[in-house]
Enzyme design. Structure first.
Site, PDB file in Angstrom:
ATOM      1  N   GLN A  10      -2.581   7.819  -4.691  1.00 39.02           N
ATOM      2  CA  GLN A  10      -3.375   8.411  -3.615  1.00 39.02           C
ATOM      3  C   GLN A  10      -4.853   8.444  -3.993  1.00 39.02           C
ATOM      4  O   GLN A  10      -5.210   8.826  -5.107  1.00 39.02           O
ATOM      5  CB  GLN A  10      -2.840   9.835  -3.340  1.00 39.02           C
ATOM      6  CG  GLN A  10      -3.389  10.477  -2.106  1.00 39.02           C
ATOM      7  CD  GLN A  10      -2.983   9.766  -0.819  1.00 39.02           C
ATOM      8  OE1 GLN A  10      -1.854   9.335  -0.644  1.00 39.02           O
ATOM      9  NE2 GLN A  10      -3.935   9.624   0.092  1.00 39.02           N
ATOM     10  N   LYS A  63       3.493  11.526   4.230  1.00 40.21           N
ATOM     11  CA  LYS A  63       4.291  10.404   3.723  1.00 40.21           C
ATOM     12  C   LYS A  63       5.666  10.900   3.271  1.00 40.21           C
ATOM     13  O   LYS A  63       6.684  10.262   3.518  1.00 40.21           O
ATOM     14  CB  LYS A  63       3.547   9.700   2.578  1.00 40.21           C
ATOM     15  CG  LYS A  63       2.327   8.936   3.070  1.00 40.21           C
ATOM     16  CD  LYS A  63       1.378   8.543   1.962  1.00 40.21           C
ATOM     17  CE  LYS A  63       0.060   8.043   2.559  1.00 40.21           C
ATOM     18  NZ  LYS A  63      -0.987   7.820   1.568  1.00 40.21           N
ATOM     19  N   ASP A  67       0.639  -0.201  -0.703  1.00 40.93           N
ATOM     20  CA  ASP A  67      -0.643   0.177  -0.093  1.00 40.93           C
ATOM     21  C   ASP A  67      -1.579  -1.024   0.015  1.00 40.93           C
ATOM     22  O   ASP A  67      -2.633  -0.948   0.652  1.00 40.93           O
ATOM     23  CB  ASP A  67      -1.320   1.245  -0.974  1.00 40.93           C
ATOM     24  CG  ASP A  67      -1.550   2.537  -0.218  1.00 40.93           C
ATOM     25  OD1 ASP A  67      -1.410   2.527   1.014  1.00 40.93           O
ATOM     26  OD2 ASP A  67      -1.872   3.550  -0.861  1.00 40.93           O
TER      27      ASP A  67
END
Ligand code: NAP
Length: 274
Positions: free
Chosen positions: A94, A50, A117
């Protein structure tokens, strides 16, 4: 029959190129903030990918790293501060998070407009995994509507949102999980089979219908350091009509989707700031 390879890399590169042009036109250069807890090797790989994609298209990157014994309130405070930070246009926490952390509470704290996300139920965005799977299928001009589709895995991060998005695309969807009886009987019915279980070699050639489209979300690192998916690629490719590789299939699509969501978040947040 040898299946056509559904490569996510070429699609990702095209998406990132287009985004680079859009980012130059933004009023303010956006920052992507990623919160990484612990030392999970797979998470570290995802975060690096990313970061690389963000750097490549002119997005600032902020990594907040915390040890695996981080306390819930400390993590909550980090998210609240990132939500208030005007430079930060997208927040990623994450996964996986350690057991002492209430991950759902953390997801709900990420403000919906910065939740690129798509994990807060109120998020403005679809899950990047679901989006990546569907876009990979569509980019290859494969029809989804009406297809018998089986998703293996029901996690909130990957399996469940992918199944829901495929349903939105008018597929007939069956969701399987670890308690599913006779998995092979179910997977063999699939015109489109998506596996998001995180179990190497779970999907073998005799579990796949001839000519099926097989999408592998699973990503694991073997003891030898090789990245593998859920699907026995070498044998399944002789049965399927299309198959996504690991690495190089869904993974790059997820990264591209995240950057697309970040640019969209930046545009809409900037519009609110007069
Ligand atoms: P997870 O939370 O562990 O969920 C796994 C799901 O698979 C669960 O629903 C589980 O069932 C099911 N399952 C496990 N073993 C099974 C079996 N033998 N038969 C049928 N179902 C089984 O994992 P996740 O976070 O969704 O991730 C899944 C995989 O996708 C991992 O390999 C992960 O690394 C990968 N992933 C990759 C990316 C990327 O950027 N490329 C992004 C997201 C995820 P139960 O619900 O019954 O436990």
């Amino acid at each position: 029959m040898t299946a056509k390879i559904l490569s996510g890399k070429a699609v990702r590169d095209q998406i990132l190129n287009d985004l680079m042009v859009m980012i130059k036109k933004l009023k303010r250069k956006p920052t992507l903030a990623i919160v990484l807890v612990g030392n999970d090797p797979a998470s570290e790989v995802y975060v690096r990918e990313k970061e690389k994609a963000a750097a490549g298209i002119g997005i600032d990157f902020q990594l907040i790293k915390k040890p695996s014994n981080v306390k819930q309130n400390e993590l909550e405070e980090i998210i609240i501060n990132l939500t208030r930070d005007k430079k930060v246009k997208g927040i990623v926490v994450q996964k996986p998070l350690p057991n002492q952390i209430d991950g759902e509470k953390i997801d709900r704290l990420v403000s919906p407009e910065k939740d690129i996300d798509g994990l807060n139920p109120a998020s403005y965005f679809h899950s990047t995994t679901a989006q990546g799977v569907v876009r990979l299928i569509k980019e290859n001009k494969i029809e989804i509507a009406g297809k018998d589709t089986v998703v293996v895995g029901r996690s909130k991060l990957s399996g469940l949102p992918t199944a829901l998005l495929l349903l939105e695309e008018d597929a007939t969807v069956t969701i399987c999980h670890s308690k599913t009886r006779n998995l092979k009987e179910k997977t063999k019915q699939a015109d489109i089979l998506v596996s998001a279980a995180g179990v190497p070699n779970l999907i073998k050639a005799d579990m796949v219908k001839k000519g099926a489209v097989v999408i592998d979300v699973g990503t694991m690192r073997t003891k030898e350091g090789k990245i593998v998916g859920d699907v026995d690629f070498e044998n399944v490719k002789n049965v399927a009509s299309y198959i996504s590789p690991v690495p190089g299939g869904v993974g790059p699509m997820i990264v591209a989707g995240l950057m697309m969501n970040l640019v969209e978040a930046s545009e809409s947040i900037d519009k609110q700031v007069v």
